[in-house]
Design a protein around this motif. Structure first.
Motif, PDB file in Angstrom:
ATOM      1  N   GLY A   1       7.775 -10.706   3.985  1.00 41.98           N
ATOM      2  CA  GLY A   1       8.830  -9.995   4.704  1.00 41.98           C
ATOM      3  C   GLY A   1       9.239  -8.709   4.012  1.00 41.98           C
ATOM      4  O   GLY A   1       9.467  -7.680   4.670  1.00 41.98           O
ATOM      5  N   HIS A   2       9.327  -8.732   2.688  1.00 42.45           N
ATOM      6  CA  HIS A   2       9.689  -7.514   1.953  1.00 42.45           C
ATOM      7  C   HIS A   2       8.560  -6.484   1.992  1.00 42.45           C
ATOM      8  O   HIS A   2       8.819  -5.277   1.979  1.00 42.45           O
ATOM      9  N   VAL A   3       7.305  -6.937   2.033  1.00 43.05           N
ATOM     10  CA  VAL A   3       6.188  -5.993   2.166  1.00 43.05           C
ATOM     11  C   VAL A   3       6.271  -5.262   3.507  1.00 43.05           C
ATOM     12  O   VAL A   3       6.047  -4.051   3.583  1.00 43.05           O
TER      13      VAL A   3
ATOM     14  N   ALA B   1       0.834  -1.196   0.000  1.00 51.75           N
ATOM     15  CA  ALA B   1       0.000   0.000   0.000  1.00 51.75           C
ATOM     16  C   ALA B   1       0.874   1.253   0.000  1.00 51.75           C
ATOM     17  O   ALA B   1       1.742   1.411   0.855  1.00 51.75           O
ATOM     18  N   THR B   2       0.670   2.124  -0.979  1.00 48.46           N
ATOM     19  CA  THR B   2       1.261   3.452  -0.914  1.00 48.46           C
ATOM     20  C   THR B   2       0.366   4.392  -0.118  1.00 48.46           C
ATOM     21  O   THR B   2       0.844   5.309   0.547  1.00 48.46           O
TER      22      THR B   2
ATOM     23  N   GLY C   1       0.515  -0.849  -4.908  1.00 47.88           N
ATOM     24  CA  GLY C   1       1.487  -1.235  -5.921  1.00 47.88           C
ATOM     25  C   GLY C   1       1.763  -2.725  -5.823  1.00 47.88           C
ATOM     26  O   GLY C   1       1.174  -3.449  -5.016  1.00 47.88           O
ATOM     27  N   THR C   2       2.688  -3.187  -6.664  1.00 46.56           N
ATOM     28  CA  THR C   2       3.021  -4.613  -6.729  1.00 46.56           C
ATOM     29  C   THR C   2       4.523  -4.772  -6.525  1.00 46.56           C
ATOM     30  O   THR C   2       5.314  -4.042  -7.127  1.00 46.56           O
TER      31      THR C   2
ATOM     32  N   ASP D   1       1.302   0.008  -9.664  1.00 41.94           N
ATOM     33  CA  ASP D   1      -0.100  -0.349  -9.444  1.00 41.94           C
ATOM     34  C   ASP D   1      -0.200  -1.856  -9.270  1.00 41.94           C
ATOM     35  O   ASP D   1       0.811  -2.567  -9.303  1.00 41.94           O
ATOM     36  N   ARG D   2      -1.412  -2.332  -9.073  1.00 37.38           N
ATOM     37  CA  ARG D   2      -1.631  -3.769  -8.938  1.00 37.38           C
ATOM     38  C   ARG D   2      -2.603  -4.287  -9.994  1.00 37.38           C
ATOM     39  O   ARG D   2      -3.386  -5.186  -9.746  1.00 37.38           O
ATOM     40  N   GLU D   3      -2.534  -3.709 -11.162  1.00 36.61           N
ATOM     41  CA  GLU D   3      -3.394  -4.133 -12.261  1.00 36.61           C
ATOM     42  C   GLU D   3      -2.854  -5.414 -12.886  1.00 36.61           C
ATOM     43  O   GLU D   3      -1.643  -5.650 -12.933  1.00 36.61           O
TER      44      GLU D   3
END
Length: 480
Positions: A451-453, A114-115, A122-123, A139-141
């Motif tokens: 973990g990266h999120v 989430a931004t 985003g992705t 984005d997450r399209e």
């Protein structure tokens, strides 16, 4: 040689003192007559660059500080080192770093970040084998993910959750890859479905705490259709009833839930809770129960010992300590004193649906003796929860032992029982059956992606939410 001049590039401080190198740089004549630049100055590889006021060593040090701490915090840390630099300069040094050259990934993990939570997402894409991020998308399209995967035909496995846009993007961009549903998300979805099923049968939980035969006088209460008493005149209860009636009136008038939230200044989650509840009393479960205690799980045992004639608190306390009780003796004594002074039988309150769902979801060997006895009493009086326990433990065995080939039989068994909460989960799994079977069979998962999120959340908070996508992507890819 045409001439020479002095340069004073700043270097890394030494002993708490600033260091500046004094370099005599030569300027040469260009022998090519047609060259527009008649003279040029020499550079020292690895030490200076054109128009540079810092050595390459100091630049890399400040860039590393900026990657770790961003602008303001990085500038403050640099001053501690003895380098005077502005936050904008630190960020410029970070943005000037080249993107890392990563090998083409074979196993890719995909997840969202989430931004701005609830609005913009985003992705992130992670090389699961190397456990490092390879790219960020704004984005997450599904189209963005498909375009990214189409440029990398070497991708063989895509680890993802069960979000539809990731499934569509992986199918369109990497049709040759095997999609793997994450096991943690599968178990999390099962736990939510199990808690809903237990909540639907919360009436069966009262067998552990039957109503007293001669209840003491109570203040005015409201009787809901399920027979549970809820007090009137309480500020929270009355406000909930008014909000529930208002939301349902607006829904009947044709307003959408988003419009209701704007009009009543409620969050989307609050509007959803009020709209999904048939009566306001459905929202009160657990509100008037009092504060939980370590003794709650052992109160049925205390009631049985009291009914058997054992009225000594010390004796019973010595009996429940080996069963797992970790509280004090004073709690047991106070409970027995309350039973002596109560005009009617004093019974323990029934466990909440979340507590019972926790007993069902945990491994049987991790339950203590009191929890096993209480769960056994619930399952004996409720065949539906007994069937739910069997399905949950069967799915847990499939997940831990990687027996994905048993999933079709598990889905058929779930549909044969009267468990609407599990039916919804089974329908969603059936739509994504191949990915779920792969997730229950193959060793890959999205754990490293989660973990990266979490690290992205930390980086965002460091920059106070003001960083753009380009700077965030640079920090994520170059952080390691």
């Amino acid at each position: 040689m045409h001439c020479s001049y002095l340069r004073f590039p700043a270097d890394v401080p030494s002993g708490g003192r600033r260091v500046a190198l004094c370099l005599r740089v030569r300027r040469f004549l260009c022998p090519v007559i047609s060259c527009g630049r008649r003279t040029f100055a020499e550079q020292l590889p690895g030490l200076t660059r054109r128009y540079g006021r810092r050595t390459e060593r100091l630049r890399s040090t400040l860039a590393a500080v900026g990657l770790a701490l961003a602008g303001r915090a990085g500038a403050r840390m640099a001053r501690v080192f003895g380098v005077s630099v502005s936050r904008s300069t630190v960020l410029r040094l970070v943005e000037a770093l080249p993107d890392p050259e990563v090998p083409a990934p074979r196993v890719v993990g995909v997840d969202e970040y989430a931004t701005r939570k609830g609005r913009h997402y985003g992705t992130i894409l992670v090389d699961v084998e190397r456990r490092s991020p390879v790219d960020l998308l704004p984005d997450r399209e599904a189209s963005s993910l498909a375009a990214w995967l189409a440029k990398r035909p070497g991708v063989e496995v895509v680890c993802r959750d069960r979000a539809p846009f990731f499934a569509e993007g992986a199918t369109a961009g990497a049709s040759q890859a095997v999609q793997v549903a994450d096991r943690w998300h599968l178990w999390h979805n099962l736990s939510e479905a199990a808690e809903r099923c237990v909540a639907d049968h919360r009436g069966c939980l009262r067998v552990l705490a039957p109503d007293p035969a001669q209840p003491a006088p109570e203040p005015e209460k409201f009787e809901d259709p399920s027979g549970s008493p809820w007090p009137r005149g309480h500020r929270f209860a009355d406000r909930t009833r008014v909000n529930h009636a208002t939301v349902h009136e607006l829904l009947a008038a044709g307003l959408s839930r988003r419009a209701i939230g704007r009009q009543l200044r409620m969050t989307s989650r609050t509007v959803k809770l009020l709209a999904d509840a048939a009566t306001p009393e459905d929202l009160f479960h657990g509100q008037w129960q009092g504060r939980p205690s370590k003794l709650d799980a052992f109160k049925p045992y205390l009631d049985d010992r009291w009914n058997q004639g054992c009225t000594k608190a010390w004796t019973v306390w010595e009996e429940i300590v080996p069963l797992g009780y970790q509280g004090s003796y004073q709690r047991v004594r106070a409970y027995f004193r309350e039973k002596r002074l109560s005009p009617g039988p004093n019974r323990a309150r029934p466990p909440s649906p979340r507590v019972v769902a926790g007993w069902i979801l945990r491994r049987p060997e991790t339950l203590n003796e009191a929890e096993r006895l209480r769960l056994k009493a619930v399952l004996v009086h409720c065949p539906e929860l007994d069937a739910l326990t069997g399905h949950v433990r069967s799915f847990g065995q499939m997940l831990t032992e990687r027996q994905g080939e048993r999933l079709p039989q598990w889905l058929d068994a779930v549909r044969q029982d009267d468990l609407p909460g599990l039916h919804t989960l089974a329908a969603g799994i059936d739509r994504d059956r191949d990915a779920v079977i792969a997730g229950l069979t193959l060793p890959w998962s999205s754990g490293v992606v989660e973990g990266h999120v979490n690290r992205i959340k930390m980086l965002k908070r460091q920059m106070f939410g003001r960083a753009g996508f380009a700077l965030l992507r640079k920090r994520v890819l170059l952080y390691s």
